[in-house]
Design an enzyme around this catalytic site. Structure first.
Site, PDB file in Angstrom:
ATOM      1  N   CYS A  59       0.833  -1.202   0.000  1.00 22.07           N
ATOM      2  CA  CYS A  59       0.000   0.000   0.000  1.00 22.07           C
ATOM      3  C   CYS A  59       0.870   1.256   0.000  1.00 22.07           C
ATOM      4  O   CYS A  59       1.707   1.433   0.891  1.00 22.07           O
ATOM      5  CB  CYS A  59      -0.935   0.012   1.205  1.00 22.07           C
ATOM      6  SG  CYS A  59      -2.023   1.460   1.241  1.00 22.07           S
ATOM      7  N   HIS A 128       4.344  -6.193  -6.956  1.00 22.46           N
ATOM      8  CA  HIS A 128       3.813  -5.252  -7.937  1.00 22.46           C
ATOM      9  C   HIS A 128       4.996  -4.528  -8.549  1.00 22.46           C
ATOM     10  O   HIS A 128       5.838  -3.980  -7.828  1.00 22.46           O
ATOM     11  CB  HIS A 128       2.870  -4.261  -7.225  1.00 22.46           C
ATOM     12  CG  HIS A 128       2.282  -3.231  -8.133  1.00 22.46           C
ATOM     13  ND1 HIS A 128       1.438  -2.242  -7.672  1.00 22.46           N
ATOM     14  CD2 HIS A 128       2.382  -3.026  -9.460  1.00 22.46           C
ATOM     15  CE1 HIS A 128       1.059  -1.478  -8.670  1.00 22.46           C
ATOM     16  NE2 HIS A 128       1.631  -1.943  -9.770  1.00 22.46           N
ATOM     17  N   ASN A 160       2.777  -8.889 -10.597  1.00 23.40           N
ATOM     18  CA  ASN A 160       1.561  -8.071 -10.638  1.00 23.40           C
ATOM     19  C   ASN A 160       1.860  -6.740 -11.303  1.00 23.40           C
ATOM     20  O   ASN A 160       2.907  -6.160 -11.087  1.00 23.40           O
ATOM     21  CB  ASN A 160       1.050  -7.871  -9.197  1.00 23.40           C
ATOM     22  CG  ASN A 160      -0.019  -6.790  -9.091  1.00 23.40           C
ATOM     23  OD1 ASN A 160       0.155  -5.823  -8.359  1.00 23.40           O
ATOM     24  ND2 ASN A 160      -1.103  -6.938  -9.809  1.00 23.40           N
ATOM     25  N   GLY A 161       0.903  -6.279 -12.109  1.00 20.69           N
ATOM     26  CA  GLY A 161       1.041  -4.964 -12.724  1.00 20.69           C
ATOM     27  C   GLY A 161       0.618  -4.944 -14.172  1.00 20.69           C
ATOM     28  O   GLY A 161       1.188  -5.636 -15.013  1.00 20.69           O
ATOM     29  N   ARG A 185      -6.222  -3.998 -10.800  1.00 21.69           N
ATOM     30  CA  ARG A 185      -7.125  -3.030 -11.448  1.00 21.69           C
ATOM     31  C   ARG A 185      -7.815  -3.620 -12.663  1.00 21.69           C
ATOM     32  O   ARG A 185      -8.948  -3.247 -12.987  1.00 21.69           O
ATOM     33  CB  ARG A 185      -6.337  -1.783 -11.862  1.00 21.69           C
ATOM     34  CG  ARG A 185      -5.936  -0.873 -10.716  1.00 21.69           C
ATOM     35  CD  ARG A 185      -5.173   0.330 -11.242  1.00 21.69           C
ATOM     36  NE  ARG A 185      -3.936  -0.072 -11.915  1.00 21.69           N
ATOM     37  CZ  ARG A 185      -3.253   0.699 -12.754  1.00 21.69           C
ATOM     38  NH1 ARG A 185      -3.705   1.905 -13.073  1.00 21.69           N
ATOM     39  NH2 ARG A 185      -2.136   0.274 -13.303  1.00 21.69           N
TER      40      ARG A 185
END
Length: 323
Positions: A59, A128, A160-161, A185
């Site tokens: 985060c 990420h 991730n990404g 997302r």
């Protein structure tokens, strides 16, 4: 948040509720204090029906970072180690970690931390491909994730990404050596992405099919929060947050080049029907219209500010028109 769970906040415990349709279910916990995180793991182990527990070390939000949680743990390794060791001891299910490439753009540290996580008791790590400083700008660095995958072996490693198509999944798995990918997302923008990944195809989904998904979402929300005024408006706010992502989807049948890239912003285009045009709008007033089709008129003095605050809505001030 671990502290909210320990305080017994019903809104936080509601997030741990597993739906009967969920074959595999895990929860992610965010916190910065080893004792509260370990105690939280004990409660989850005793009262929650989960298959794994994940620690949020990704985060980037200032409020979380300044309190020592999220990405801040990447710079506090002694505390990070104590949290991982304590939680892994308290749990009967696997403990996983989600993190970023590092705190700063020019100082990636994930590849150095990952081997330690393996020794501390983590069962899987996801990274990420952006730093905390980068937030969600520019493309994710999958070349660096390849280095992280090598550092993680033999522990499973997920990247991730920017995943928005089955082609993205195939490309990154083949070129980086990751064991799997995490969709974030992309699932908000295109929730049918998992069907595409499973069936290895692009789905030119119609506006009617997409609206049917909104109807399902609304029905599930009303079932969970109730159909009284408070329940309806709670569902509406979650729906509007989701619509602030959904509008970014570009129908496959209108694309000149496949696949759509997650950070691309298309020029204005003509949709194939009125509903598809409404769904493609980036204006909050049009998201309100969609919500009214599903939940009825908005109440007086209604205001909505998305979490990213780029597009908000305030009820217009009434005025007297004189002629």
């Amino acid at each position: 948040m671990s502290t909210n769970l320990l305080q017994g906040q019903s809104s936080e415990w509601a997030l741990l509720k597993r739906h009967s349709s969920e074959d595999f279910f895990g929860v992610q916990i965010c916190g910065s204090f080893p004792d509260s995180m370990t105690r939280c793991a004990q409660l989850l182990n005793q009262y929650a029906d989960v298959d794994f527990v994940d620690i949020n070390v990704g985060c980037p939000i200032d409020l979380v970072f300044q309190k020592g949680g999220g990405c801040a743990l990447m710079g506090r390794l002694t505390r990070f180690e104590t949290i991982v060791r304590g939680m892994s001891t308290a749990l009967d299910v696997p403990l996983t970690v989600k993190m970023r490439t590092g705190i700063h753009d020019r100082n990636f540290t994930a590849h150095k931390i990952i081997p330690q996580l393996r020794d501390w008791g983590a069962s899987l790590v996801t990274v990420h491909g952006r730093s905390r400083e980068q937030r969600y700008t520019r493309a994710a660095n999958w070349e660096y994730l390849s280095e992280c995958a090598r550092a993680a072996a033999p522990m499973p490693f997920y990247g991730n990404g920017d995943i928005l198509s089955y082609e993205d999944v195939l490309q990154h798995r083949q070129s980086t050596g990751v064991d799997g990918v995490m969709v974030a997302r992309g699932a908000l923008i295109k929730p049918w992405i998992f069907t595409e990944i499973k069936e290895q195809r692009h789905w030119d989904i119609s506006s009617t099919e997409r609206f049917s998904m909104l109807q399902d979402f609304t029905r599930f929300g009303l079932s969970h929060w109730g159909s009284d005024t408070q329940g309806v408006e709670t569902v509406r706010r979650f729906l509007l947050e989701w619509l602030s992502f959904l509008y970014r989807y570009i129908p496959i049948g209108l694309l000149e080049v496949l696949p759509q890239r997650i950070n691309e912003r298309p020029p204005l285009y003509y949709a194939r029907d009125d509903l598809e045009s409404l769904m493609a709008s980036g204006h909050c007033q049009d998201w309100i219209k969609l919500s009214e089709r599903l939940l009825g008129p908005i109440p007086d003095n209604f205001n909505f500010v998305p979490k990213h605050k780029a597009n908000s809505y305030s009820a217009p001030v009434s005025a007297t028109l004189s002629i």
